[in-house]
Design a protein around this motif. Structure first.
Motif, PDB file in Angstrom:
ATOM      1  N   VAL A 164     -39.287 -30.601  -4.294  1.00 25.94           N
ATOM      2  CA  VAL A 164     -38.179 -29.684  -4.535  1.00 25.94           C
ATOM      3  C   VAL A 164     -36.878 -30.466  -4.577  1.00 25.94           C
ATOM      4  CG1 VAL A 164     -36.871 -27.784  -3.524  1.00 25.94           C
ATOM      5  CG2 VAL A 164     -39.367 -27.725  -3.509  1.00 25.94           C
ATOM      6  N   ILE A 165     -36.037 -30.170  -5.559  1.00 21.74           N
ATOM      7  CA  ILE A 165     -34.728 -30.791  -5.667  1.00 21.74           C
ATOM      8  C   ILE A 165     -33.659 -29.704  -5.682  1.00 21.74           C
ATOM      9  CG2 ILE A 165     -35.645 -32.795  -6.875  1.00 21.74           C
ATOM     10  CD1 ILE A 165     -34.557 -31.659  -9.476  1.00 21.74           C
ATOM     11  N   GLY A 166     -32.435 -30.099  -5.363  1.00 21.49           N
ATOM     12  CA  GLY A 166     -31.335 -29.136  -5.349  1.00 21.49           C
ATOM     13  C   GLY A 166     -30.173 -29.703  -4.549  1.00 21.49           C
ATOM     14  N   GLY A 167     -29.023 -29.106  -4.699  1.00 17.39           N
ATOM     15  CA  GLY A 167     -27.834 -29.586  -4.021  1.00 17.39           C
ATOM     16  C   GLY A 167     -27.923 -29.468  -2.514  1.00 17.39           C
ATOM     17  N   GLY A 168     -27.357 -30.453  -1.821  1.00 15.17           N
ATOM     18  CA  GLY A 168     -27.257 -30.377  -0.369  1.00 15.17           C
ATOM     19  C   GLY A 168     -28.368 -31.056   0.394  1.00 15.17           C
ATOM     20  N   ASP A 169     -29.317 -31.683  -0.294  1.00 16.59           N
ATOM     21  CA  ASP A 169     -30.388 -32.411   0.388  1.00 16.59           C
ATOM     22  C   ASP A 169     -29.914 -33.837   0.649  1.00 16.59           C
ATOM     23  OD1 ASP A 169     -32.734 -33.387   1.389  1.00 16.59           O
ATOM     24  OD2 ASP A 169     -33.871 -33.243  -0.489  1.00 16.59           O
ATOM     25  N   TRP A 170     -29.902 -34.237   1.910  1.00 16.95           N
ATOM     26  CA  TRP A 170     -29.488 -35.593   2.270  1.00 16.95           C
ATOM     27  C   TRP A 170     -30.594 -36.337   3.024  1.00 16.95           C
ATOM     28  CZ3 TRP A 170     -25.716 -37.306  -0.409  1.00 16.95           C
ATOM     29  CH2 TRP A 170     -24.677 -36.457  -0.812  1.00 16.95           C
ATOM     30  N   ALA A 171     -31.835 -35.892   2.902  1.00 16.65           N
ATOM     31  CA  ALA A 171     -32.932 -36.517   3.636  1.00 16.65           C
ATOM     32  C   ALA A 171     -33.152 -37.959   3.179  1.00 16.65           C
ATOM     33  CB  ALA A 171     -34.214 -35.715   3.455  1.00 16.65           C
ATOM     34  N   ILE A 177     -35.944 -38.989  -3.507  1.00 16.12           N
ATOM     35  CA  ILE A 177     -35.356 -39.654  -4.667  1.00 16.12           C
ATOM     36  C   ILE A 177     -33.975 -39.114  -5.038  1.00 16.12           C
ATOM     37  CG2 ILE A 177     -36.545 -38.173  -6.342  1.00 16.12           C
ATOM     38  CD1 ILE A 177     -35.725 -41.961  -6.646  1.00 16.12           C
ATOM     39  N   ILE A 178     -33.761 -37.794  -4.985  1.00  9.40           N
ATOM     40  CA  ILE A 178     -32.448 -37.268  -5.363  1.00  9.40           C
ATOM     41  C   ILE A 178     -31.372 -37.656  -4.352  1.00  9.40           C
ATOM     42  CG2 ILE A 178     -31.099 -35.137  -5.600  1.00  9.40           C
ATOM     43  CD1 ILE A 178     -32.533 -35.844  -8.149  1.00  9.40           C
ATOM     44  N   PRO A 179     -31.568 -37.436  -3.044  1.00  8.43           N
ATOM     45  CA  PRO A 179     -30.546 -37.892  -2.095  1.00  8.43           C
ATOM     46  C   PRO A 179     -30.285 -39.395  -2.187  1.00  8.43           C
ATOM     47  CG  PRO A 179     -32.059 -36.389  -1.015  1.00  8.43           C
ATOM     48  CD  PRO A 179     -32.642 -36.684  -2.364  1.00  8.43           C
ATOM     49  N   ASP A 180     -31.334 -40.190  -2.324  1.00  8.51           N
ATOM     50  CA  ASP A 180     -31.154 -41.636  -2.449  1.00  8.51           C
ATOM     51  C   ASP A 180     -30.362 -41.970  -3.718  1.00  8.51           C
ATOM     52  OD1 ASP A 180     -32.551 -42.035  -0.127  1.00  8.51           O
ATOM     53  OD2 ASP A 180     -34.404 -42.704  -1.091  1.00  8.51           O
ATOM     54  N   THR A 181     -30.654 -41.250  -4.799  1.00  3.82           N
ATOM     55  CA  THR A 181     -29.938 -41.476  -6.060  1.00  3.82           C
ATOM     56  C   THR A 181     -28.463 -41.132  -5.926  1.00  3.82           C
ATOM     57  OG1 THR A 181     -31.924 -41.084  -7.402  1.00  3.82           O
ATOM     58  CG2 THR A 181     -29.797 -40.770  -8.486  1.00  3.82           C
ATOM     59  N   VAL A 182     -28.166 -39.982  -5.357  1.00  7.61           N
ATOM     60  CA  VAL A 182     -26.771 -39.551  -5.223  1.00  7.61           C
ATOM     61  C   VAL A 182     -25.988 -40.485  -4.306  1.00  7.61           C
ATOM     62  CG1 VAL A 182     -25.254 -37.700  -4.396  1.00  7.61           C
ATOM     63  CG2 VAL A 182     -27.268 -37.145  -5.771  1.00  7.61           C
ATOM     64  N   PRO A 187     -44.475 -32.713  -9.796  1.00  6.94           N
ATOM     65  CA  PRO A 187     -44.041 -31.388 -10.287  1.00  6.94           C
ATOM     66  C   PRO A 187     -42.653 -31.046  -9.741  1.00  6.94           C
ATOM     67  CG  PRO A 187     -45.592 -31.119  -8.481  1.00  6.94           C
ATOM     68  CD  PRO A 187     -45.466 -32.596  -8.710  1.00  6.94           C
ATOM     69  N   TRP A 188     -41.612 -31.685 -10.286  1.00  2.13           N
ATOM     70  CA  TRP A 188     -40.247 -31.450  -9.824  1.00  2.13           C
ATOM     71  C   TRP A 188     -39.835 -30.018 -10.110  1.00  2.13           C
ATOM     72  CZ3 TRP A 188     -39.115 -35.674  -7.209  1.00  2.13           C
ATOM     73  CH2 TRP A 188     -39.623 -36.904  -7.630  1.00  2.13           C
ATOM     74  N   GLN A 189     -39.150 -29.392  -9.171  1.00  2.68           N
ATOM     75  CA  GLN A 189     -38.651 -28.032  -9.389  1.00  2.68           C
ATOM     76  C   GLN A 189     -37.389 -27.820  -8.563  1.00  2.68           C
ATOM     77  OE1 GLN A 189     -41.334 -25.011  -7.758  1.00  2.68           O
ATOM     78  NE2 GLN A 189     -42.182 -26.509  -6.333  1.00  2.68           N
ATOM     79  N   HIS A 190     -36.502 -26.987  -9.087  1.00  2.00           N
ATOM     80  CA  HIS A 190     -35.283 -26.666  -8.338  1.00  2.00           C
ATOM     81  C   HIS A 190     -35.645 -25.812  -7.136  1.00  2.00           C
ATOM     82  CE1 HIS A 190     -31.286 -25.114  -7.342  1.00  2.00           C
ATOM     83  NE2 HIS A 190     -30.831 -26.198  -7.944  1.00  2.00           N
ATOM     84  N   ASN A 238     -30.109 -31.172 -14.026  1.00  2.00           N
ATOM     85  CA  ASN A 238     -28.687 -30.979 -14.349  1.00  2.00           C
ATOM     86  C   ASN A 238     -27.992 -30.123 -13.293  1.00  2.00           C
ATOM     87  OD1 ASN A 238     -26.392 -31.222 -16.202  1.00  2.00           O
ATOM     88  ND2 ASN A 238     -26.668 -29.016 -16.482  1.00  2.00           N
ATOM     89  N   LYS A 239     -28.649 -29.037 -12.893  1.00  2.00           N
ATOM     90  CA  LYS A 239     -28.056 -28.156 -11.882  1.00  2.00           C
ATOM     91  C   LYS A 239     -27.902 -28.895 -10.550  1.00  2.00           C
ATOM     92  CE  LYS A 239     -28.962 -23.786 -12.128  1.00  2.00           C
ATOM     93  NZ  LYS A 239     -27.610 -23.192 -12.272  1.00  2.00           N
ATOM     94  N   THR A 240     -28.883 -29.727 -10.217  1.00  2.00           N
ATOM     95  CA  THR A 240     -28.856 -30.450  -8.947  1.00  2.00           C
ATOM     96  C   THR A 240     -27.740 -31.503  -8.928  1.00  2.00           C
ATOM     97  OG1 THR A 240     -31.226 -30.134  -8.588  1.00  2.00           O
ATOM     98  CG2 THR A 240     -30.180 -31.968  -7.438  1.00  2.00           C
ATOM     99  N   ILE A 241     -27.683 -32.357  -9.929  1.00  2.00           N
ATOM    100  CA  ILE A 241     -26.687 -33.422  -9.957  1.00  2.00           C
ATOM    101  C   ILE A 241     -25.284 -32.849 -10.107  1.00  2.00           C
ATOM    102  CG2 ILE A 241     -25.912 -35.500 -11.158  1.00  2.00           C
ATOM    103  CD1 ILE A 241     -28.521 -35.784  -9.536  1.00  2.00           C
ATOM    104  N   SER A 242     -25.149 -31.787 -10.880  1.00  2.00           N
ATOM    105  CA  SER A 242     -23.833 -31.139 -11.025  1.00  2.00           C
ATOM    106  C   SER A 242     -23.370 -30.575  -9.688  1.00  2.00           C
ATOM    107  CB  SER A 242     -23.916 -30.026 -12.072  1.00  2.00           C
ATOM    108  OG  SER A 242     -24.224 -30.559 -13.350  1.00  2.00           O
TER     109      SER A 242
END
Length: 355
Positions: free
Chosen positions: A196-203, A207-212, A231-234, A327-331
């Motif tokens: 699961v991906i989405g804004g506000g994850d800092w774990a 991959i998304i928190p590490d990327t940001v 299976p990435w999903q918002h 896009n929604k996550t990174i934005s």
């Protein structure tokens, strides 16, 4: 939304409400008018999403450990919830290699504590217990896993979640059997979702928190396993599934006391490297490096979910394709530097409901 009035004025207990997914679910239930009690460990960091959204203003928040059985029993019996969403867990694969016993304890025995306390609840209650897509005995084949496929787990995290499912099934058969629903009045369902991906994850080690973090610090994004397909999903996609599942359980608790997969359509499964490329493109600057080596802990290379059961029985469907989810996550992370977190969460939820 079809479930809007299901939760209005209802008492909903969320375990793990201070976590990433828990904070999004708390926000959604608050907007739906539910009376929420949260039970979880306190947030680890000041910038955790729960703090950023003002989580203590959205619910009655109890900071406690699900390994403390007397405490969780007291909170459940005093609150008398209509719904329980059990999200509290040790959720990280790589950490499970460092702390396997703690992982098995929290994910297995912690779940047994929730079920045991609910057994003593003298009223109707719907339980939605969140496991993971990684509960399946993964052969890393192209075939997507269905709810009745064999459970297993290579790493301690995955195995602990499979153990969790065995505990749930035992309680369902032994104490919450559908044949005796009128006596116990408990409906027990399992939701399997992951990546699961989405804004506000800092774990850490996601991959998304590490990327940001890397992009904000003008450092290269480090990729361990570039060709792994997930299976990435918002985050709103599985949460919508959980809430829909609760809606249907309220209508027909016996029929929907079962397990459901929640994931994207097969064509939206992406390699990790493609996910990072897309994130950098949206951020409009940055680069990545691949640093994979043989000594790193085992992680599955391929995992796909069959979501046809949720599509047909719950009328649930993914609303965001992979590009839209990224896009929604990174934005969200970009906008979070100038806009309050709760306003961003609220906007995403309302846009999703109206899509």
């Amino acid at each position: 939304m079809i479930f809007s009035n299901t939760y209005k004025g209802k008492k909903v207990l969320i375990t793990g409400h201070t976590g990433f997914k828990g904070s999004w679910l708390l926000s959604w239930l608050f907007l739906l008018g539910a009376k929420v009690k949260g039970y979880a460990l306190p947030p680890e960091n000041e910038n955790d999403l729960f703090n950023e959204i003002g989580g203590t203003n959205l619910c009655e928040s109890i900071f406690g450990d699900i390994m403390d059985y007397p405490s969780i029993e007291k909170e459940i019996l005093e609150f008398e919830p209509d719904f329980i969403f059990h999200l509290a867990a040790q959720p990280l694969v790589r950490l499970s290699y460092e702390k396997p016993v703690e992982t098995f304890s929290i994910n297995g025995i912690g779940t047994a504590h929730i079920l045991e306390a609910t057994k003593k609840l003298a009223r109707r209650c719907n339980l939605i217990l969140i496991t993971t897509d990684k509960v399946y005995h993964n052969h890393e084949w192209l075939y997507p896993y269905r709810e009745n496929d064999r459970l297993g787990g290579y790493d301690p995290y995955s195995a602990s979640k499979a153990c969790m499912e065995l505990i749930i099934e035992s309680y369902r058969n032994s104490f919450f059997n559908s044949a005796h629903y009128e006596n116990h009045k408990k409906a027990i369902a399992v939701a399997r979702a992951g990546n699961v991906i989405g804004g506000g994850d800092w774990a850490k080690d996601r991959i998304i928190p590490d990327t940001v973090r890397a992009l904000r610090q003008n450092e290269p994004v480090i990729i361990r396993n570039p060709k792994a397909i997930r299976p990435w999903q918002h985050v709103m996609e599985p949460l919508c599934g959980y809430l829909l599942l609760g809606y249907y359980m309220e209508k027909d608790p016996i029929r929907f006391s079962t397990a459901y997969n929640f994931g994207p359509y097969i064509e939206d499964n992406l390699e990790v490297e493609d996910l990072v490329k897309k994130a950098i493109e949206i951020w409009q600057k940055g680069k990545y490096e691949i640093r994979s080596h043989g000594s790193q802990p085992h992680e599955a290379g391929l995992l796909k979910l069959d979501i046809s059961k949720a599509l047909s029985e719950l009328d649930w469907r993914p609303r965001l394709n992979a590009n839209e989810a990224i896009n929604k996550t990174i934005s969200w992370y970009k906008n979070a530097q100038t806009t309050r977190a709760f306003e961003l969460v609220k906007k995403d939820i309302l846009d999703y409901e109206n899509a």
